[in-house]
Design a protein around this motif. Structure first.
Motif, PDB file in Angstrom:
ATOM      1  N   ASP A 147       0.831  -1.199   0.000  1.00 43.51           N
ATOM      2  CA  ASP A 147       0.000   0.000   0.000  1.00 43.51           C
ATOM      3  C   ASP A 147       0.873   1.259   0.000  1.00 43.51           C
ATOM      4  N   TRP A 148       1.951   1.270   0.752  1.00 46.30           N
ATOM      5  CA  TRP A 148       2.873   2.422   0.780  1.00 46.30           C
ATOM      6  C   TRP A 148       3.501   2.645  -0.595  1.00 46.30           C
TER       7      TRP A 148
ATOM      8  N   TYR B  40       4.282   6.082  -2.494  1.00 46.09           N
ATOM      9  CA  TYR B  40       3.677   6.005  -3.827  1.00 46.09           C
ATOM     10  C   TYR B  40       2.225   5.578  -3.756  1.00 46.09           C
ATOM     11  N   GLY B  41       1.763   5.229  -2.544  1.00 51.05           N
ATOM     12  CA  GLY B  41       0.383   4.767  -2.388  1.00 51.05           C
ATOM     13  C   GLY B  41      -0.283   5.473  -1.230  1.00 51.05           C
ATOM     14  N   ASP B  42      -1.024   4.741  -0.403  1.00 45.03           N
ATOM     15  CA  ASP B  42      -1.875   5.380   0.589  1.00 45.03           C
ATOM     16  C   ASP B  42      -1.680   4.962   2.033  1.00 45.03           C
ATOM     17  N   ALA B  43      -0.777   4.026   2.304  1.00 44.00           N
ATOM     18  CA  ALA B  43      -0.579   3.649   3.711  1.00 44.00           C
ATOM     19  C   ALA B  43      -0.140   4.876   4.480  1.00 44.00           C
ATOM     20  N   GLU B  44      -0.559   4.978   5.740  1.00 45.21           N
ATOM     21  CA  GLU B  44      -0.254   6.173   6.521  1.00 45.21           C
ATOM     22  C   GLU B  44       1.222   6.253   6.890  1.00 45.21           C
TER      23      GLU B  44
END
Lengths: 251, 251
Positions: A127-128, B227-231
């Protein structure tokens, strides 16, 4: 107040057998429950303490079919966390649908990653790094295991997974598809020209790595260079380091 | 056969209070015990099953003062692992001695890393990336906690640590010392010219990051691009990714 039957039913979902039978899994703790309520997962039941319920007003169209206000003690008793004074949701599992990489996309392939904590961590890392699809061998930890859900820190709501016979899956990929595989004796990940075409990254079992049957389907074997003496890196750590190099190299 | 008193003594070492009182800690499982026996730690007592003892013949000068052959059940009963059919060692803790970076060396600074699993993982990562010194704030998890030792997978034998008031420690570093700190809004780690001069890398608490009091002592704040949405990334993962970039950049 939860009935004895209801409590028993929820506790049965600690086990894979009953999760499969009922098509339901548990999501626990404030952050994860908040994220699942905002996602496109179908939440069947929300158990919430008064504190959580007040702080997280839900629009009418997002109200689960069943909502119960419970005490923190009740929550902790039916859940798997050491303590939970916020919320627990019963959520519908998803259909197991095939996933493939679109051009430019990175997809993870997990071969027999057994530890639920590792799988959850890998979802969070995916996800990151903007990886939206994870294809798992049938022997990989079950994604609906409460430990996976909890370790993913909400990322399970944004990453899709597909469980399959990974050997057959990899064999069916079009010729020329880039499939990177993590090995202890591959090419130095610091020197690889990943480019922007995307492709697959295969990570193997915690103790044994990638199965020999899968080796022929790996087009490039990659290794994280070691500067000290540890025998290996944890599979979650290795996934993060390789994805970081991939994203860095693709800029 | 372990006496009741002996068993009770060993079990008391599950607790920090008794580890400190007796200056002893537990090392469990075949791999970790093998590594500690081969290291410069002082092993006081070895409890081993016959299988382990036969497979790991010790030269006379490496025989611990006390060796007992026990059953796997006895081992499991006195240890912290779910099962242990190999060995357990009682090992002398080390003196808490100050550590500093030599020229060209990378040293980790851990500010309030609370989770023992994270600390153990960080020792293993340090060992992989050739980092030999870890300086911990007094509030960081205790390194002799069996969960730390076990998660380090033997790397605790090769990495040195020093517990101290981290604010005072950082304040005393010579002006101009490179101190990198991991933040969510720092410079992109992919673009930093780490060079070969070495220095310090500071990692913060799992929930709160680096304490504000330490910020003035950080000479460069670094961030892993998302590059994504993890906090966030777990502190162990972030340590690995930054060290990987540092080593890569220093080539």
């Amino acid at each position: 107040m939860l009935s004895k039957n209801r409590a028993q039913f929820i506790r049965s979902l600690h086990q894979k057998k009953f999760r499969q039978e009922h098509g339901l899994f548990l999501v626990e703790g404030a952050k994860s429950v908040r994220e699942v309520l905002a996602s496109d997962f179908r939440v069947d039941t929300l158990l919430a303490t008064e504190a959580f319920y007040k702080e997280n007003a839900l629009p009418a169209d997002r109200q689960p079919p069943s909502v119960e206000i419970v005490s923190p003690e009740e929550l902790t008793r039916v859940g798997t966390l050491e303590s939970n004074n916020m919320a627990l949701a019963l959520v519908r599992t998803r259909e197991n649908r095939p996933l493939l990489a679109e051009p430019g996309e990175i997809v993870l392939l997990l071969d027999d990653v057994r530890d639920p904590g590792n799988l959850g961590t890998i979802l969070r890392i995916a996800d990151w790094y903007g990886v939206r699809k994870v294809v798992c061998s049938d022997t990989t930890a079950e994604v609906y295991n409460p430990k996976v859900i909890s370790a993913s820190k909400g990322s399970f709501t944004r990453v899709h997974w597909y469980y399959t016979d990974l050997v057959a899956y990899a064999q069916a990929l079009p010729a020329g598809t880039p499939v990177y595989g993590a090995f202890l004796d591959g090419q130095n990940v610091h020197n690889l020209p990943f480019g922007t075409e995307g492709g697959y990254l295969m990570m193997g079992n915690e103790a044994n790595g990638i199965r020999p049957e899968l080796v022929p389907m790996v087009s490039r074997s990659v290794t994280i260079p070691r500067y000290g003496d540890a025998e290996s890196l944890n599979v979650g750590i290795a996934t993060a380091v390789i994805l970081d190099n991939w994203r860095r190299g693709a800029m």
